[in-house]
Design an enzyme around this catalytic site. Structure first.
Site, short mmCIF file in Angstrom:
data_model
loop_
_atom_site.label_atom_id
_atom_site.label_comp_id
_atom_site.label_asym_id
_atom_site.label_seq_id
_atom_site.Cartn_x
_atom_site.Cartn_y
_atom_site.Cartn_z
N GLY A 1 55.26 82.36 -2.74
CA GLY A 1 54.58 81.66 -1.77
C GLY A 1 55.19 81.82 -0.41
CB CYS A 2 58.33 82.61 0.86
SG CYS A 2 59.02 81.10 0.57
CD GLN A 3 54.44 86.73 6.66
OE1 GLN A 3 54.67 85.75 7.37
NE2 GLN A 3 53.52 87.65 6.93
#
Length: 133
Positions: free
Chosen positions: A46-48
């Site tokens: 969920g982290c870029q």
């Protein structure tokens, strides 16, 4: 550094440019995460940017986290999150109202939506570890 000291330091800085520099500086001082822990097992989804969080249960029952990222600002955000959660019991972690702290720091208004999502993903991962350790 305590969360209260972090909030005071943020209030002392005048501009968001200075606050971003401070966040990067916090990330530069983050305890190193061993390269062997840069694996899918410890990756936060969920982290870029790439983010890794590794929990360690201490002998007193508290939990310590190590983290890293491939992005400077995100590494600083990890440092902030770890300041809030490190060396706390699972119950303390679960009862921490993180959004109040983020609001006091002004993070929610000054981060891009993708960074806010990443921050939320980190918090969710820490909450997950608090539930299983």
């Amino acid at each position: 550094m305590t969360v209260e000291e972090l909030i005071e330091n943020f209030e002392f800085l005048d501009s968001w440019e200075d606050k971003y520099k401070y966040i990067i500086e916090l990330g530069e001082n983050l305890e190193l995460l061993a390269e062997k822990n840069h694996t899918q097992e410890w990756m936060v989804k969920g982290c870029q940017s790439q983010v890794w969080l590794v929990p360690q249960k201490l002998s007193d029952g508290k939990i310590k986290f190590l983290g890293d990222s491939d992005a400077m600002i995100v590494k600083g955000l990890i440092a902030i999150v770890l300041m809030i959660y490190n060396n706390k019991s699972a119950e303390e972690i679960k009862s921490t109202v993180i959004n109040d702290i983020f609001s006091q720091l002004g993070l929610q208004e000054h981060l891009t939506p993708s960074r806010r999502n990443g921050l939320e993903a980190m918090v969710e991962k820490i909450q997950y570890y608090a539930n299983i350790l």
